[in-house]
Design a protein around this motif. Structure first.
Motif, PDB file in Angstrom:
ATOM      1  N   GLU A 116       0.887  -1.137   0.009  1.00 45.99           N
ATOM      2  CA  GLU A 116       0.058   0.033  -0.011  1.00 45.99           C
ATOM      3  C   GLU A 116       0.823   1.428  -0.018  1.00 45.99           C
ATOM      4  O   GLU A 116       1.966   1.250   0.490  1.00 45.99           O
ATOM      5  N   SER A 171       1.865   3.234   3.221  1.00 45.55           N
ATOM      6  CA  SER A 171       2.770   2.309   4.355  1.00 45.55           C
ATOM      7  C   SER A 171       4.142   2.183   3.593  1.00 45.55           C
ATOM      8  O   SER A 171       5.029   2.372   4.323  1.00 45.55           O
ATOM      9  N   LEU A 178       1.670   4.119  10.520  1.00 43.51           N
ATOM     10  CA  LEU A 178       1.090   2.905   9.903  1.00 43.51           C
ATOM     11  C   LEU A 178      -0.072   2.104  10.783  1.00 43.51           C
ATOM     12  O   LEU A 178      -1.049   1.956  10.020  1.00 43.51           O
ATOM     13  N   ASN A 225      -3.972   2.698   8.368  1.00 45.40           N
ATOM     14  CA  ASN A 225      -4.240   1.566   7.832  1.00 45.40           C
ATOM     15  C   ASN A 225      -5.481   1.137   8.704  1.00 45.40           C
ATOM     16  O   ASN A 225      -5.877   0.118   8.898  1.00 45.40           O
ATOM     17  N   SER A 226      -6.332   2.294   8.992  1.00 48.29           N
ATOM     18  CA  SER A 226      -7.449   2.318   9.723  1.00 48.29           C
ATOM     19  C   SER A 226      -8.609   3.404   8.812  1.00 48.29           C
ATOM     20  O   SER A 226      -7.994   4.346   8.272  1.00 48.29           O
ATOM     21  N   ARG A 268      -7.581   7.409   8.731  1.00 40.43           N
ATOM     22  CA  ARG A 268      -6.827   7.968   7.845  1.00 40.43           C
ATOM     23  C   ARG A 268      -7.384   9.241   7.275  1.00 40.43           C
ATOM     24  O   ARG A 268      -6.932  10.194   6.732  1.00 40.43           O
TER      25      ARG A 268
END
Length: 729
Positions: free
Chosen positions: A67, A70, A189, A193-194, A197
């Protein structure tokens, strides 16, 4: 210098050795004064980290994509960890262990506690989010993550300025900074990744994003100071100050303002640090640094220089012409003007002085040639990749457009060198002191990696695939040369690439910080309106103002950062006044590049002066004169877009030919020599003819050609194609 059987002291055939190679050591790694040199387990640890960092990028880019955000976060975090491990914050101590040093060391170990605690809390927050929590309590993010993180980061940065250790050891303050880099990356990160964002830059953003943004920005600024000096840090600090001082400024600089939370919760996104500059450094730049490291490890760089000496060494002023070819080629790959001056100039500058060039001229020629490498396709010192990322114009189109301007620039530098050599009566190097061409031709296959790279790009392969193929071919080709790359050599190349990448990644991340300020405050749009107002008076005046701003923004900054900032501030304004996007971006790119040889802050010239032993300011003025074409060529883009391959083939051919003749006349004007000495009135007429042909209009071309023809016949008639030198050099 390697003492092989041919060049070992006392050997009976030293001439044979000289004829084999003059570039021994040209591929040796340049070690900066604040770079740590480890041994034992420390060397194994950091070499392993550097190798793992490069392998991570190769695998991710070619086989297992991640991703985007990331990937970029890990990219920056890895560079920070390696950077604080390899580069010290202060000079090394001759005798570490003084009482004051022991106190600072103890404080460093104390700061490991809050740094470690912030990292542990990051792991705990990750576990909470994995267990189903929608967000972390603000007081937990502030008291248990934010405050410890900022305390450890700021404290360790200040501490590192006074902590002086031995060169083979890492101090505790830098260990703290490495842990803080891990904590920042880990938290980002977790959040990115939740679903949180989407809240960046809003009042709903987690407060931890602000703390992570502040700490991450401080870490990037400190690493940039260590690897690239204070210039970029000061410019970044001015832009950051503007974020909060802008509402109080008068006139076109004023804007409504941003809160600390809103700015720093968004700065570590693709609006800022994770934006175009990091997108390029995490893909194209890291890949081509690995490519350059493989070329260096297989001694291809030495071959390039030896080939240049064999081809041009015997011509008048030979070493200077070698510098143009070799420095341009190597500068194209390594992406930094000053760094290229240090690596190739240590060889070419002493040789130029040996054949009669003054130290100032020798340094100026090397600085101008190394700077020119940044504008040479196909790689253009990574500038082409950033331009493609920013404009959306295909990379191959940019590389093709750069061809004629690059030829004009290097032709100009070549003519400057040749006319000066003729004027001073210089000779080339003795036949016995240069490599034998017929022997080097047998190894011409060493050019294969460059040829494969260019061919793959124009066959339609992606830049990443083409770069990977070229890197692999460098290892394969080495097996046909004396410098075969086995497993250990490949690991050494990856280790070298990991250390080489630190500077450019830090610089790109820091430039991303500035780009974020420009995007969020809208200052770029205000500069655009200013240029639009100037264009209403005169487009030439607007272009001149854009040139000054681009050079000013680029002073003291590496090429990639200089262009990234200029592209955000100046290029939109040029596009708004009606200039084509490709022309506008090439315009600011050229001036961002030549800021490296523009007084008073000329990094490439200063580096060259350090080798030549001449005055730094005098060398920068001389390099400005040698690279004069680079200050004229961008205006040619505006008046003759055919210079960038925009137009019919007849237009492109006409503009290319007349501009070439104009550049030759310009060089003759500057050096006061054509086929012989040129009088003052002839120089004035010659300048008029040069500018007429450079301008690119049909009528001006005719006038310029007429002037050139008359001067040519006058010079040939008077000097018969030769001319006596003014001095013996």
């Amino acid at each position: 210098m390697n003492h092989t059987p041919e060049n070992r002291p006392g050997n009976e055939e030293p001439v044979a050795a000289a004829s084999e190679s003059v570039a021994d050591g040209a591929d040796d790694e340049v070690v900066e004064s604040n770079r740590r040199l480890y041994g034992g387990w420390r060397w194994l640890l950091f070499a392993g980290l550097a190798i793992a960092y490069c392998v991570f990028h190769l695998v991710t880019l070619n086989m297992f994509p991640m991703e985007t955000w990331s990937f970029r976060i890990i990219h920056i975090a890895g560079a920070l960890i390696l950077g604080f491990g390899f580069y010290a914050g202060a000079r090394f101590a001759d005798q570490p262990g003084a009482p004051a040093g022991r106190v600072l060391t103890s404080l460093g170990y104390v700061l490991l506690v809050p740094a470690g605690y912030a990292l542990v809390r990051t792991v705990m927050m990750y576990q909470e989010m994995q267990a189903g929590a929608m967000r972390i309590a603000p007081e937990v993010e502030t008291w248990h993550f934010g405050y410890p993180l900022i305390l450890a980061t700021a404290g360790a940065i200040v501490l590192s300025w006074g902590l002086r250790e031995a060169r083979h050891r890492i101090n505790p303050a830098d260990l703290v900074l490495m842990v803080c880099a891990l904590a920042v990356a880990g938290y980002l990160l977790v959040i990115f990744n939740s679903p949180l964002r989407a809240s960046t830059g809003t009042s709903f953003a987690p407060v931890g994003l602000t703390w992570a943004g502040i700490a991450g920005s401080l870490l990037i600024l400190e690493l940039t100071r260590r690897v690239a000096g204070l210039a970029l840090v000061i410019i970044s600090a001015i832009f950051l100050t503007y974020v909060f001082a802008g509402p109080y400024l008068p006139g076109f600089l004023g804007y409504p303002g941003l809160s600390v939370g809103r700015f720093f919760s968004q700065v570590y996104t693709d609006t800022g640090i994770l934006g175009p500059t990091t997108a390029v450094s995490s893909t194209y730049i890291i890949l081509f640094i690995i490519f350059a490291a493989f070329l260096q490890a297989s001694k291809v760089g030495e071959y390039f220089i030896n080939f240049a000496f064999a081809a041009a060494g015997r011509a008048r002023g030979g070493p200077a012409k070698v510098a143009i070819f070799a420095s341009g080629l190597m500068g194209m790959i390594n992406g930094t003007s000053a760094g290229n001056v240090v690596s190739t100039g240590s060889l070419t500058i002493p040789l130029m002085k040996k054949v009669g060039y003054p130290g100032r001229s020798a340094g100026a020629i090397e600085a101008a040639a190394s700077t020119g490498g940044q504008i040479m396709p196909p790689i253009m010192g990574a500038g082409a990749f950033i331009m493609a990322e920013v404009t959306g114009i295909p990379y191959t189109e940019i590389a093709v457009a750069a061809l004629i301007p690059a030829i004009l620039y290097f032709l100009s530098v070549y003519c400057m060198v040749d006319f000066e050599a003729a004027r001073k009566g210089m000779r080339g190097m003795p036949k016995e002191e240069i490599p034998k061409f017929r022997r080097l031709v047998k190894h011409v296959y060493l050019f294969a990696p460059i040829i494969i790279l260019i061919a793959a790009l124009f066959m339609g392969y992606s830049v990443i695939r083409a770069g990977t193929l070229a890197t692999a071919s460098a290892a394969v080709v080495s097996w046909f040369s004396p410098n075969k790359m086995g497993l250990l050599a490949i690991l050494r190349a990856l280790h070298l690439a990991g250390t080489m990448a630190i500077q450019i990644i830090a610089v790109c991340a820091c430039a991303g910080l500035i780009v974020g300020v420009i995007a969020m405050t809208g200052v770029g749009a205000r500069f655009s309106s200013l240029l639009l107002g100037l264009a209403g008076v005169s487009q030439l005046l607007a272009l001149f103002f854009a040139m000054c701003i681009s050079i000013l923004l680029g002073m003291g900054m590496p090429t990639t950062a200089a262009y990234a900032v200029a592209a955000s501030v100046v290029a939109p304004g040029l596009i708004e006044i009606g200039i084509q996007p490709l022309v506008a971006h090439f315009f600011v790119f050229y001036f961002a590049v030549v800021s490296a040889i523009t007084p008073p802050v000329a990094l490439a010239s200063y580096a060259a002066a350090g080798i030549s032993g001449d005055n730094a300011m005098g060398t920068s003025v001389a390099s400005f004169k040698v690279g004069l074409a680079a200050f004229i060529v961008p205006f040619m883009f505006f008046y003759s877009p055919a210079m960038l391959m925009e137009g019919s083939w007849m237009q492109i051919l006409r503009v290319g030919v007349t501009a070439t003749l104009g550049i030759v006349l310009l060089a003759a004007t500057v050096q006061a020599w054509f086929f012989g000495p040129v009088k003052a009135w002839q120089r004035l007429v010659m300048l008029v003819g040069a500018l007429c042909m450079i301008y690119g209009g049909i009528y001006t071309d005719v006038v310029g050609l007429a002037i050139g023809a008359v001067l040519f016949m006058m010079q040939r008639g008077r000097h018969g194609g030769g001319g006596q030198p003014v001095s013996a050099g």
